[in-house]
Design an enzyme around this catalytic site. Sequence first.
Site, PDB file in Angstrom:
ATOM      1  N   GLY A 219       0.752  -1.172  -0.096  1.00 18.29           N
ATOM      2  CA  GLY A 219       0.026   0.012   0.178  1.00 18.29           C
ATOM      3  C   GLY A 219       0.648   1.198  -0.157  1.00 18.29           C
ATOM      4  O   GLY A 219       0.368   2.467  -0.011  1.00 18.29           O
ATOM      5  N   PRO A 257       4.440  -5.423  -1.285  1.00 16.45           N
ATOM      6  CA  PRO A 257       4.591  -4.004  -2.349  1.00 16.45           C
ATOM      7  C   PRO A 257       3.940  -4.459  -3.760  1.00 16.45           C
ATOM      8  O   PRO A 257       4.348  -5.261  -4.405  1.00 16.45           O
ATOM      9  CB  PRO A 257       6.016  -3.452  -2.202  1.00 16.45           C
ATOM     10  CG  PRO A 257       6.700  -5.004  -1.940  1.00 16.45           C
ATOM     11  CD  PRO A 257       5.742  -5.547  -1.305  1.00 16.45           C
ATOM     12  N   GLY A 258       3.248  -3.282  -4.254  1.00 10.74           N
ATOM     13  CA  GLY A 258       3.043  -3.297  -5.694  1.00 10.74           C
ATOM     14  C   GLY A 258       3.262  -2.202  -6.202  1.00 10.74           C
ATOM     15  O   GLY A 258       4.069  -1.814  -7.156  1.00 10.74           O
ATOM     16  N   ARG A 259       2.186  -1.138  -6.202  1.00 11.70           N
ATOM     17  CA  ARG A 259       2.507   0.112  -6.935  1.00 11.70           C
ATOM     18  C   ARG A 259       3.954   0.784  -6.686  1.00 11.70           C
ATOM     19  O   ARG A 259       4.310   1.382  -7.578  1.00 11.70           O
ATOM     20  CB  ARG A 259       1.297   1.012  -6.310  1.00 11.70           C
ATOM     21  CG  ARG A 259       1.363   2.347  -6.939  1.00 11.70           C
ATOM     22  CD  ARG A 259       0.598   3.350  -6.196  1.00 11.70           C
ATOM     23  NE  ARG A 259      -0.761   2.920  -5.756  1.00 11.70           N
ATOM     24  CZ  ARG A 259      -1.900   2.918  -6.390  1.00 11.70           C
ATOM     25  NH1 ARG A 259      -1.950   3.777  -7.494  1.00 11.70           N
ATOM     26  NH2 ARG A 259      -3.160   2.439  -5.691  1.00 11.70           N
ATOM     27  N   CYS A 325     -16.750   6.128 -26.166  1.00 10.52           N
ATOM     28  CA  CYS A 325     -18.128   6.830 -26.319  1.00 10.52           C
ATOM     29  C   CYS A 325     -18.564   7.073 -24.942  1.00 10.52           C
ATOM     30  O   CYS A 325     -19.698   6.398 -24.585  1.00 10.52           O
ATOM     31  CB  CYS A 325     -18.928   6.319 -27.084  1.00 10.52           C
ATOM     32  SG  CYS A 325     -20.651   7.356 -27.495  1.00 10.52           S
ATOM     33  N   TYR A 353      -1.590  -0.618 -12.147  1.00  8.12           N
ATOM     34  CA  TYR A 353      -2.907  -0.488 -12.429  1.00  8.12           C
ATOM     35  C   TYR A 353      -3.178   0.218 -13.733  1.00  8.12           C
ATOM     36  O   TYR A 353      -4.255   0.867 -13.667  1.00  8.12           O
ATOM     37  CB  TYR A 353      -3.749   0.064 -11.307  1.00  8.12           C
ATOM     38  CG  TYR A 353      -3.531  -0.660 -10.292  1.00  8.12           C
ATOM     39  CD1 TYR A 353      -4.099  -1.903  -9.616  1.00  8.12           C
ATOM     40  CD2 TYR A 353      -2.588  -0.002  -9.077  1.00  8.12           C
ATOM     41  CE1 TYR A 353      -3.640  -2.333  -8.410  1.00  8.12           C
ATOM     42  CE2 TYR A 353      -2.235  -0.888  -7.903  1.00  8.12           C
ATOM     43  CZ  TYR A 353      -2.750  -2.105  -7.771  1.00  8.12           C
ATOM     44  OH  TYR A 353      -2.448  -2.507  -6.376  1.00  8.12           O
TER      45      TYR A 353
END
Length: 399
Positions: A219, A257-259, A325, A353
Amino acid sequence: EVGTPVYVYSRATLERHFVVFRDALAAVGVVDPLIAYAVKANSNIAVLQTFAQAGCGFDIVSSGELARVLAAGGDPAKVVFSGVGKTRHEMAEALQAGVKCFNVESTAELEVLSEVAAGLKLTARISLRVNPDVDAGTHPYISTGLKGNKFGIAHELAVQTYLRAASLPGIEVVGIDCHIGSQITDTAPYLDALDRVLDLVEAIEAAGVRIHHLDLGGGLGITYTDETPPSAEVLIGLLLGKIDARGHGHREVMFEPGRSLVGNAGVLLTEVMFLKPGEHKNFCVVDAAMNDLMRPALYEAYMGIVNVQQRAEPTVVWDVVGPVCESGDWLGRDRSLSAQPGDVLAVLSAGAYGMTMASNYNTRGRAAEVMVDGSKTWVIRERETVQELFKQEHLLPSS
């Protein structure tokens, strides 16, 4: 060569971000730590391969992600399986693969996992994800540690749930897990949550159930505009300091950890197609859209946008929008840019993401992906063709 839109990632940056986490843990005496990269942030198998070769583990939330990790050369013994809705089939696949741990998120899941494991004559090593009811101070869609969130087991039910887990066949309790949200830019929520987790560990062990590891989740935020998140070194130093001070320094510590590993390692390149000045708004229409990058439409997320050409002429305030659209199809609002049709814009901090949330809305093929390593580049995902989008569909038989 590849065309637009295209995601481009830096191999060196991916590796450097992992090393920062690893070295921060080594600096406080944690040798050979499990840093389990959150696959949902960016699941391209070349990205996963880069992390696997660096010694990284993986945090997965589906059997599809497990298959990607294995295809990329990841070690299943370094895989943690999270998520609130694991199916019996997914549980069985993970057990047979030999994952390190299941992060269990409900008593119902615990009972089903016990049945599946016992039926296979295997043992599911588990931690319970506890919900500490701590506000991470982030967007409500990516906050996961409050009572109103779907994640985890309520703090007040944790001890009795651990006792139940310890009594079930096919289950081995090994740890405790806590994850309170994403894009967190302050250390205070982490420290508040850790205090509550350590309180629980002491209560759980007093009740007779041993806890081997502490999974502190992920996070950690990145800088999209003016955020000032703590560095990995600062965050890890504070967390490990508290763990030691409270007498829990003997436990294995894990992070997910990711982001923070991939977010600032990637850009989305998109070509300017049309400029559409208006009385109230000026629109810069590009060939990337909300199906390629969902974060602005979903979270009203700010992501920097720059012109690769770096034109010197005066800037104009544009809304950068795509061809889909929907009025929600925008990549950036009120951006000062000097741009002409044919220019390429770079949407910054797009490594997390971006592609993992992409779709085929409006029957648009998903973008290509490219890895850059010094002067070398590799296409690590081909651009989807229209024919590929409906090859699994079938016409009705002729009457």
